[in-house]
Scaffold this active site. Structure first.
Site, PDB file in Angstrom:
ATOM      1  N   ASP A   9     -44.056   7.855  21.150  1.00 15.52           N
ATOM      2  CA  ASP A   9     -44.735   6.579  20.930  1.00 15.52           C
ATOM      3  C   ASP A   9     -44.625   5.753  22.210  1.00 15.52           C
ATOM      4  OD1 ASP A   9     -45.991   4.438  19.794  1.00 15.52           O
ATOM      5  OD2 ASP A   9     -44.419   3.973  18.336  1.00 15.52           O
ATOM      6  N   MET A  10     -45.756   5.492  22.843  1.00 17.29           N
ATOM      7  CA  MET A  10     -45.752   4.681  24.059  1.00 17.29           C
ATOM      8  C   MET A  10     -45.277   3.262  23.736  1.00 17.29           C
ATOM      9  SD  MET A  10     -46.701   6.806  26.362  1.00 17.29           S
ATOM     10  CE  MET A  10     -46.882   5.668  27.729  1.00 17.29           C
ATOM     11  N   ASP A 103     -51.850   6.212  21.435  1.00 16.05           N
ATOM     12  CA  ASP A 103     -50.555   6.126  22.114  1.00 16.05           C
ATOM     13  C   ASP A 103     -49.405   6.749  21.313  1.00 16.05           C
ATOM     14  OD1 ASP A 103     -50.487   4.271  20.097  1.00 16.05           O
ATOM     15  OD2 ASP A 103     -49.638   2.659  21.303  1.00 16.05           O
ATOM     16  N   GLU A 104     -49.732   7.659  20.402  1.00 16.92           N
ATOM     17  CA  GLU A 104     -48.706   8.167  19.491  1.00 16.92           C
ATOM     18  C   GLU A 104     -49.058   9.586  19.058  1.00 16.92           C
ATOM     19  OE1 GLU A 104     -46.768   6.648  15.227  1.00 16.92           O
ATOM     20  OE2 GLU A 104     -48.612   5.760  15.998  1.00 16.92           O
TER      21      GLU A 104
END
Length: 349
Positions: A9-10, A103-104
């Site tokens: 996860d960013m 982003d995940e």
């Protein structure tokens, strides 16, 4: 074979990209979502979160909570560009990548003869060295626990949850952390005094079905460390779209079309970069009284042409009677086909 699952996860992705691209924003409370008072926060930097700002919060409230915040518009095309590089790094590690959002993702690294924590550290090092961004990673033997772990030490964290830690490690956590429990169910459980996973764990099994319905058995097993869901390898995207909450409500068709043209241009960039074409164009409208309306048109061929998308969007808005001013306008495209698949179809024909 024992499974090894990562959840990556960013960290504050949109805001982190803005801070990376503009050094003047580094260390500042950056709030991504627009520069007007009418929209909502897409995401914000950790500096802004200290003031109580969070995703989906109306921008005017975010401004009240964090008057020193720096508000920037969403640059989805840029985030997609950086996201593609992140996913390229992930797919160098394993082909078993399940994207959850821009982003995940989940990764299945069970086939690798390597310590899973070492793999996670390698990913973190690569993302930082190549993209100057941080990423939080959870490591466990199933998807639910990997997701819980990735939230544990954010930002830039890493956490391993193994079977020896179960179920006690989950007990202090809020039931909101349990995958499969929506807001309504959480509220229902809160009403009977269940707020933590420990309290849910101690609930008699027969009550699970009464309070949780058809997914009760899954939840019962999940909080006991049992989650057999596979990492689903798919990069298929269902749609591309953009929308905005207007600074001022309007019924002005020409103003509405200016927004549709801008959206068409952005979607065109997304399609070009992802090597996709589409057949269905949809506009979304929200009136000042918050009534939602959508209208779509499916054409007989695939396209990524900006003029075609805009022309159909304009045709759709012209065909809709606006009883009251709009507060939100959106445009999306769907029925997606990759260009390489289209070219193969043509070749076969």
């Amino acid at each position: 074979m024992e499974r090894s699952i990562l959840h990556v996860d960013m960290d504050a992705f949109f805001a982190s990209v803005e801070q990376r691209d503009n050094y003047k924003l580094r260390g500042k409370p950056v709030i991504v979502g627009g520069t007007t008072e009418r929209g909502v926060v897409s995401t914000c930097s950790y500096e802004a979160r200290k003031f109580g700002v969070h995703s989906a919060m109306p921008l005017f409230i975010a401004r009240q909570k964090c008057p020193q915040g720096i508000f920037v518009p969403v640059r989805y095309w840029r985030y997609k560009e950086v996201s593609d590089k992140v996913f390229a790094i992930l797919r160098e590690i394993t082909p078993f990548v399940e994207p959850l959002s821009i982003d995940e993702a989940y990764l299945d690294i069970s086939h690798l003869n390597t310590n899973p924590k070492d793999v996670a550290m390698q990913i973190k090092k690569s993302v930082y060295s190549e993209l100057a961004l941080t990423i939080s990673i959870g490591v466990s033997y199933n998807k639910f626990l990997a997701k819980v772990a990735s939230d544990w030490n954010k930002p830039n964290g890493i956490k391993v949850i193994d079977e020896s830690m179960m179920p006690e490690i989950l007990f202090p956590l809020s039931i909101k952390k349990v995958y499969g429990l929506g807001k309504t169910t959480v509220s229902k459980l809160n009403n009977i005094g269940i707020f933590t996973i420990k309290e849910l764990y101690e609930l008699d099994k027969e009550y699970f079905e009464e309070y949780l319905g058809k997914h009760s058995l899954e939840i019962y097993h999940r909080i006991r460390g049992i989650d057999d869901r596979e990492v689903e390898v798919s990069s298929e995207r269902k749609s591309f779209g953009r929308e905005t909450t207007l600074k001022n409500n309007t019924k002005d068709i020409e103003e509405i079309k200016k927004h549709l043209l801008f959206f068409s241009q952005e979607i065109n960039i997304m399609l070009k970069r992802s090597n996709n074409k589409v057949k269905t164009i949809t506009i979304k409208l929200k009136s000042q009284s918050f009534e939602n309306r959508t209208k779509s048109k499916t054409i007989g061929y695939y396209t990524d042409d900006v003029n075609t998308i805009y022309a159909i969007a304009s045709e759709l808005i012209d065909s809709m009677y606006l009883e009251e001013p709009l507060r939100l306008i959106g445009l999306s495209v769907s029925s997606i086909e990759e260009k390489k698949q289209l070219e193969q179809i043509k070749f076969n024909i």
